[in-house]
Write an enzyme that holds these catalytic residues in place. Structure first.
Site, PDB file in Angstrom:
ATOM      1  N   GLU A  36       0.883  -1.166   0.000  1.00 28.71           N
ATOM      2  CA  GLU A  36       0.000   0.000   0.000  1.00 28.71           C
ATOM      3  C   GLU A  36       0.922   1.218   0.000  1.00 28.71           C
ATOM      4  O   GLU A  36       1.811   1.315   0.850  1.00 28.71           O
ATOM      5  CB  GLU A  36      -0.863  -0.027   1.267  1.00 28.71           C
ATOM      6  CG  GLU A  36      -1.864   1.098   1.264  1.00 28.71           C
ATOM      7  CD  GLU A  36      -2.734   1.146   2.522  1.00 28.71           C
ATOM      8  OE1 GLU A  36      -2.739   0.184   3.303  1.00 28.71           O
ATOM      9  OE2 GLU A  36      -3.387   2.191   2.695  1.00 28.71           O
ATOM     10  N   ARG A 261       5.026 -12.992   9.757  1.00 25.94           N
ATOM     11  CA  ARG A 261       5.749 -11.767   9.431  1.00 25.94           C
ATOM     12  C   ARG A 261       7.057 -11.707  10.209  1.00 25.94           C
ATOM     13  O   ARG A 261       7.227 -12.347  11.236  1.00 25.94           O
ATOM     14  CB  ARG A 261       4.902 -10.529   9.691  1.00 25.94           C
ATOM     15  CG  ARG A 261       4.474 -10.294  11.117  1.00 25.94           C
ATOM     16  CD  ARG A 261       3.820  -8.913  11.274  1.00 25.94           C
ATOM     17  NE  ARG A 261       2.802  -8.638  10.281  1.00 25.94           N
ATOM     18  CZ  ARG A 261       2.775  -7.529   9.532  1.00 25.94           C
ATOM     19  NH1 ARG A 261       3.703  -6.613   9.658  1.00 25.94           N
ATOM     20  NH2 ARG A 261       1.807  -7.332   8.677  1.00 25.94           N
ATOM     21  N   LYS A 271       3.999   0.989   9.933  1.00 24.18           N
ATOM     22  CA  LYS A 271       4.216   2.186   9.126  1.00 24.18           C
ATOM     23  C   LYS A 271       3.721   3.429   9.855  1.00 24.18           C
ATOM     24  O   LYS A 271       4.282   4.511   9.685  1.00 24.18           O
ATOM     25  CB  LYS A 271       3.523   2.043   7.767  1.00 24.18           C
ATOM     26  CG  LYS A 271       4.354   1.204   6.804  1.00 24.18           C
ATOM     27  CD  LYS A 271       3.810   1.273   5.398  1.00 24.18           C
ATOM     28  CE  LYS A 271       2.847   0.152   5.145  1.00 24.18           C
ATOM     29  NZ  LYS A 271       2.453   0.027   3.741  1.00 24.18           N
TER      30      LYS A 271
END
Ligand code: ATP
Ligand code: MG
Length: 553
Positions: A36, A261, A271
């Site tokens: 994204e 992850r 982020k």
């Protein structure tokens, strides 16, 4: 702190893909990396990039770069460009296959209409609070919305009006009609489209309704023919929903595979938090050399090959694990050890006069001790030197194990003569300010019989030395898991940046932006690509020669 996963467990995705090819379920491998564009890429993304592009390479397939730009409010072109640069720098190529979710907006809209017509989607007009209350909990079923049984015609009409901008943000929402009692909350009539009068970085003001990530992601993969849609574990519970959309729309079905992850100690990877570090000036930008971003690591001097070998080494598993930052730093050292040119630089200078040497020599010093093919440089030698203060001790605590300079002690000057300390001079405070040494002028570049000297120290010729700015970077956080602190900002390491100077040999003036050197016995240093000017490099410490954290903190 767990150790990296063993190679066997790193292969579960490979096993699935190999089987799919063998059984004929698939005849090619198409993966994608779907960021994204709402921030810069970090080391966690690098893991996903290496995995997706790596598998595509391995199976002679292809990997798409797709920007998942369904949320207009946080996305920007700056991020798109930075992400492309980072993926390329990491060594991967998407070729023709650059895509944007926003290019699929018309198709996604058509599919939403199709589901409305099939009685599988409806416009809900409850308030956000009502919707939340009626959603139920993990232990309690949800309740049907009073708008759930609107007619197809009414839904079509309302959805079109949503699209045409006739309603305010939040007044209506398009939902999938699945099951408000499902134990999987994702299947309780999830939102498909929301009204958002917002400017999109690519589609401008063409839309005022935007698809939810969950309605977009699976279909984007389907449009692109992605065979293996690899994502992180938190999407496991969303898979039934993605499968539901695909089935109802009767379109190509990608297979989603989840992996754990990457979590890295002394690092944050959200982020939102990285953005906060930037906007509140805790760091100088997304590419601050202390940031775990790809651009930060590049500026710090981490080679792309080191990041790739790190991603290979940690493997891919299904259980959440933490990797120690030292594993990444070791990969950086290993890579640089083989490639970085050696240079001499003194950060903490002590003056040395060679009393029996009255000349200037231009010595020839190899760029790399094990790789003569990497050539050599000119290293000036004179009778005025700088050495590191730590390389002299008046009274070493364990004299038998001490091999540096001291009264009457000998060392070899790297690439030069053996010298002996005959005298040391103190100032009025008792601090040592100068050493007077004599050189054995017979020992240049060789070590004749009977002249065994254990210690080798680095030095620079004082009249030739250049004073250059050096930034000593250290870990950005001083707690293993900053996210565990009440406020992760309180875990910031106040000593993560120290600005100082080094006295360096003149050949370092030729250092090009981004070039990394080993300052012998000191560490690896990279010419900063932003703040250096022609003939005036600024050096960033990339990594120490050894892991000092394991012991110190
Ligand atoms: P955030 O939740 O902080 O916004 P994100 O994971 O949603 O980050 P995306 O841009 O959506 O960020 O991520 C792109 C891809 O990178 C996704 O496929 C995601 O699974 C993967 N990814 C993100 N973080 C990690 C990580 N720590 N380890 C492995 N893969 C990751
Ligand atoms: Mg995401």
């Amino acid at each position: 702190m767990s150790t990296p996963e063993t190679p066997s467990s790193s292969n579960f995705i490979r096993t699935i893909i190999s089987e799919d090819l063998q059984t004929g379920k698939r005849d090619q491998v198409i993966t994608r990396f779907p960021p994204e564009p709402n921030g810069y890429l970090h080391i966690g993304h690098a893991k996903s990039i290496c995995l997706n592009f790596g598998l595509a390479e391995e199976y002679a397939g292809r990997c798409h770069l797709r920007f998942d730009d369904t949320n207009p409010t946080k996305e920007e072109d700056e991020y798109v460009e930075a992400i492309k640069e980072d993926v390329t720098w990491l060594g991967f190529d998407w070729g023709q296959h650059l895509y944007f979710a926003s290019d699929y907006f018309p198709q996604l809209y058509a599919w939403a209409v199709q589901l409305i017509k099939a009685g599988k989607a409806y416009v809900d007009s409850q308030s956000a609070e009502e919707m939340r209350a009626n959603r139920g909990t993990l232990t309690e079923a949800g309740k049907d919305s009073p708008y759930r049984n609107r007619s197809v015609e009414e839904n079509l009409d309302l959805f079109e009006k949503m699209k045409n901008g006739e309603f305010a943000d939040g007044s209506h929402i398009l939902r999938a009609k699945i099951d408000m009692t499902s134990p999987n909350m994702n299947l309780r009539d999830p939102a498909m489209y929301r009204i958002l009068h917002a400017h999109h970085h690519r589609t401008g003001d063409a839309w005022c309704i935007y698809p939810m990530y969950d309605f977009a992601h699976g279909q984007e993969d389907s449009i692109e023919g992605v065979t293996h849609s690899i994502c992180t574990l938190e999407f496991e519970d969303h898979r039934p929903l993605y499968d539901w959309f695909i089935k109802e729309l009767e379109i190509f079905a990608p297979q989603q595979i989840e992996f754990a992850r990457l979590n890295l100690s002394y690092t944050v990877m959200s982020k939102r938090k990285l953005l906060q570090l930037v906007t509140e000036n805790h760091v100088s930008g997304w590419d601050d050399p202390r940031m775990p971003t790809v651009s930060g690591m590049r500026r710090r001097g981490y080679p792309a090959a080191a990041i790739r070998s790190f991603c290979e080494r940690i493997g891919v598993g299904r259980s959440a694990s933490w990797i120690d930052l030292s594993v990444l730093e070791d990969c950086v050292r290993e890579e640089l050890n083989g490639t970085a040119f050696r240079r001499q630089a003194v950060l903490n200078p002590l003056k040395v006069t060679i009393t029996n040497y009255d000349q200037v020599e231009m010595l020839d010093a190899p760029n790399h001790p094990q790789q003569p093919e990497l050539g050599s440089r000119v290293l000036p030698m004179s009778n005025q030197l700088w050495i590191d203060r730590d390389d002299f001790m008046e009274n070493p605590p364990s004299p038998k194990k001490y091999f540096r300079l001291g009264p009457e002690r000998e060392v070899r000057l790297r690439n030069s003569y053996i010298i002996k300390c005959d005298e040391f001079i103190k100032d009025e405070n008792g601090e040592i300010v100068e050493l007077k040494c004599s050189a054995d002028l017979d020992t240049l570049g060789k070590n004749p019989e009977g002249r065994k000297v254990k210690g080798i120290i680095h030095w620079v010729s004082a009249p030739h030395a250049v004073k250059l700015p050096v930034r000593i970077y250290d870990r950005l956080f001083n707690q293993e898991n900053p996210d565990k602190a009440q406020d992760y900002l309180s875990a910031l390491n106040p000593e993560s940046l120290q600005e100082t100077f080094a006295l360096v040999e003149p050949s370092l003036l030729e250092g090009k932006p981004g070039e990394t050197f080993q300052f012998e016995r000191v560490g690896y240093f990279t010419v900063d690509a932003k703040d250096s000017t022609e003939g005036k490099p600024v050096f960033n410490r990339t990594v120490t020669l050894r892991d000092t954290w394991a012991k110190v903190k």
